[in-house]
Write an enzyme that holds these catalytic residues in place. Sequence first.
Site, mmCIF file in Angstrom:
data_model
loop_
_atom_site.group_PDB
_atom_site.id
_atom_site.type_symbol
_atom_site.label_atom_id
_atom_site.label_comp_id
_atom_site.label_asym_id
_atom_site.label_seq_id
_atom_site.Cartn_x
_atom_site.Cartn_y
_atom_site.Cartn_z
ATOM 1 N N CYS A 68 26.155 -12.597 12.109
ATOM 2 C CA CYS A 68 25.107 -11.406 12.680
ATOM 3 C C CYS A 68 25.786 -11.123 14.187
ATOM 4 O O CYS A 68 26.044 -9.621 14.189
ATOM 5 C CB CYS A 68 23.935 -12.080 12.735
ATOM 6 S SG CYS A 68 23.128 -12.234 11.250
ATOM 7 N N GLY A 79 28.699 -16.937 17.779
ATOM 8 C CA GLY A 79 29.775 -16.459 16.354
ATOM 9 C C GLY A 79 28.520 -16.256 15.447
ATOM 10 O O GLY A 79 27.474 -15.881 15.555
ATOM 11 N N THR A 84 21.916 -5.433 6.252
ATOM 12 C CA THR A 84 21.986 -5.072 7.838
ATOM 13 C C THR A 84 23.090 -3.775 7.570
ATOM 14 O O THR A 84 24.306 -3.923 7.169
ATOM 15 C CB THR A 84 22.558 -5.863 8.811
ATOM 16 O OG1 THR A 84 21.824 -7.130 8.695
ATOM 17 C CG2 THR A 84 22.606 -5.516 10.177
ATOM 18 N N GLU A 113 16.173 -8.006 8.024
ATOM 19 C CA GLU A 113 15.786 -9.409 8.246
ATOM 20 C C GLU A 113 16.086 -9.924 9.499
ATOM 21 O O GLU A 113 17.079 -9.462 10.032
ATOM 22 C CB GLU A 113 16.561 -10.280 7.062
ATOM 23 C CG GLU A 113 18.040 -9.901 7.071
ATOM 24 C CD GLU A 113 18.882 -10.938 8.027
ATOM 25 O OE1 GLU A 113 18.042 -12.021 8.533
ATOM 26 O OE2 GLU A 113 20.034 -10.666 8.350
ATOM 27 N N PHE A 114 15.129 -10.985 10.018
ATOM 28 C CA PHE A 114 15.389 -11.555 11.051
ATOM 29 C C PHE A 114 15.406 -12.993 10.957
ATOM 30 O O PHE A 114 14.618 -13.951 11.316
ATOM 31 C CB PHE A 114 14.274 -11.235 12.109
ATOM 32 C CG PHE A 114 14.132 -9.722 12.293
ATOM 33 C CD1 PHE A 114 15.032 -9.098 13.209
ATOM 34 C CD2 PHE A 114 13.197 -8.926 11.643
ATOM 35 C CE1 PHE A 114 14.893 -7.766 13.408
ATOM 36 C CE2 PHE A 114 13.219 -7.406 11.962
ATOM 37 C CZ PHE A 114 14.269 -6.991 12.962
ATOM 38 N N THR A 146 27.424 -6.783 4.087
ATOM 39 C CA THR A 146 27.989 -5.320 4.775
ATOM 40 C C THR A 146 29.082 -6.148 5.765
ATOM 41 O O THR A 146 28.735 -6.026 7.038
ATOM 42 C CB THR A 146 26.821 -4.802 5.445
ATOM 43 O OG1 THR A 146 26.109 -5.452 6.254
ATOM 44 C CG2 THR A 146 25.947 -4.232 4.435
ATOM 45 N N VAL A 151 20.712 -13.612 2.636
ATOM 46 C CA VAL A 151 19.825 -13.075 2.858
ATOM 47 C C VAL A 151 19.070 -12.998 1.321
ATOM 48 O O VAL A 151 17.730 -13.081 1.404
ATOM 49 C CB VAL A 151 19.915 -11.584 3.336
ATOM 50 C CG1 VAL A 151 18.856 -10.869 3.454
ATOM 51 C CG2 VAL A 151 20.533 -11.918 4.702
ATOM 52 N N PHE A 198 17.753 -18.653 23.661
ATOM 53 C CA PHE A 198 18.984 -17.983 23.846
ATOM 54 C C PHE A 198 19.497 -17.870 25.465
ATOM 55 O O PHE A 198 20.334 -17.077 25.706
ATOM 56 C CB PHE A 198 19.135 -16.545 23.273
ATOM 57 C CG PHE A 198 18.933 -16.514 21.605
ATOM 58 C CD1 PHE A 198 20.173 -16.552 21.089
ATOM 59 C CD2 PHE A 198 17.802 -16.375 20.995
ATOM 60 C CE1 PHE A 198 19.859 -16.359 19.563
ATOM 61 C CE2 PHE A 198 17.558 -16.637 19.808
ATOM 62 C CZ PHE A 198 18.631 -16.216 18.950
ATOM 63 N N ASP A 209 22.863 -11.219 -8.903
ATOM 64 C CA ASP A 209 23.940 -11.426 -8.485
ATOM 65 C C ASP A 209 25.146 -11.029 -9.499
ATOM 66 O O ASP A 209 24.960 -11.532 -10.693
ATOM 67 C CB ASP A 209 24.362 -12.706 -7.588
ATOM 68 C CG ASP A 209 25.526 -12.788 -6.645
ATOM 69 O OD1 ASP A 209 25.031 -12.562 -5.665
ATOM 70 O OD2 ASP A 209 26.578 -12.826 -7.159
#
Length: 438
Positions: free
Chosen positions: A262, A259, A121, A150-151, A86, A11, A251, A30
Amino acid sequence: MRLSVIGAGYVGLVSGACFAELGHSVLCIDNNPAKIDAIRSGQMPIYEPGLDALVARNVAAGRLTFATGIDAAISDSAAVFIAVGTPSRFDGRAELTFVHAAVEACAPFLKAGAVVVNKSTVPIGTGDRVEEILATVRPELAVSVASNPEFLREGAAISDFMEPDRIVVGVEDDNARAVAEAIYAPLTAKGAPLLFTRRRTSEMIKYAANSFLATKLGFINEIADLCEHVGADVAEVAVGIGLDSRIGRKFLNAGPGFGGSCFPKDALALLNTANDVGAQMPILERVIHANDLRKRNIGRKILKALGGSVRGATIGVLGLAFKPETDDMREAPSIDIVASLDYWGAAIRAYDPAAMEQAKPKLPASVVYCDDPYACAEGADAIAIVTEWNEFRTLDLARLKAVMRRPVIVDMRNVLSAAEVEAQGFQYDSVGRPGREA
């Protein structure tokens, strides 16, 4: 605008590079020096089409820079985006240690009026905790906290960022709203919808979106199972219901289960949030359970195709990543499928265009990795297509059959034409389509 992004993972790196492409000056941070060194040399830590060129272009233009520590370099940033991991804890809840640590580390360097933006997230209410941390470390500082989920679809992340269906920002004050409007002005000028909500609503939107998409996948997989029993074709069913504008076509591709980084994690985190506050979510609970069962049991299709046993057989597995155009192995169905085949006594050969190195720590040590689909099929009693990479749609079936010991294909993604495969003399099994053996 001057922006900082903490976290150079999937992300963070994609978002940072895209913000730079929009014309902003971006510092991407980072704490892994090896990762930052690799990025600076042009080696991306993830497989994402077009990302290397995007990063290189913006580095060359001076809009994108990298650092290994949070320090005064972020002090002139109008917004600091938190884009750290996360992962799920042992109990299924989201691990927020990295988020909290990032906020604590950046707090001493923030300027008045800056906006700390959660792009990770996070569970509903995390923004409140971020405010508390900032108030503890810098009680004198007036800053805003926002949520900007984010998407991004892996494999299409850059186009998803630059041409979004929507941009969601959760704010609690006018300052955060004004900064967000300025950051995304290049996209909204081209018509991208910018939706402002309260912060907790924004956090909920992310989890609700992924859980709903997971539910669509779980539903079509159950329909696929029923189609196999009654002689219907799930691919045609998906088209038939997907043309209904209330449902939509996306979808609705049946397969071996969902899997990735997300859907499994976010659905479980949302369910745990509901449990924590005493709310019931039986539909989502069923979706999670059904998907776990599907990934564990889908390998039995291969057993059935080979007469009930694979002991001593060689199985070629085409596709390991959880989806095409990524090397992500997190919660990939291939993990359960390969583990089952190994347990049942099969010898496994595998090929994936991008994910083989990432797969090795997650799969049995006995798996043999191959350079292409035909090497994978060498001496195989069956081929299982597990990930729908485009190159598998155009396999040379005659060449494939010539190197196999037995002409059996188990297509778990329905990428091949049954008529064409069977015309080549293969025994062919797919998902949710009428079975016809050559």
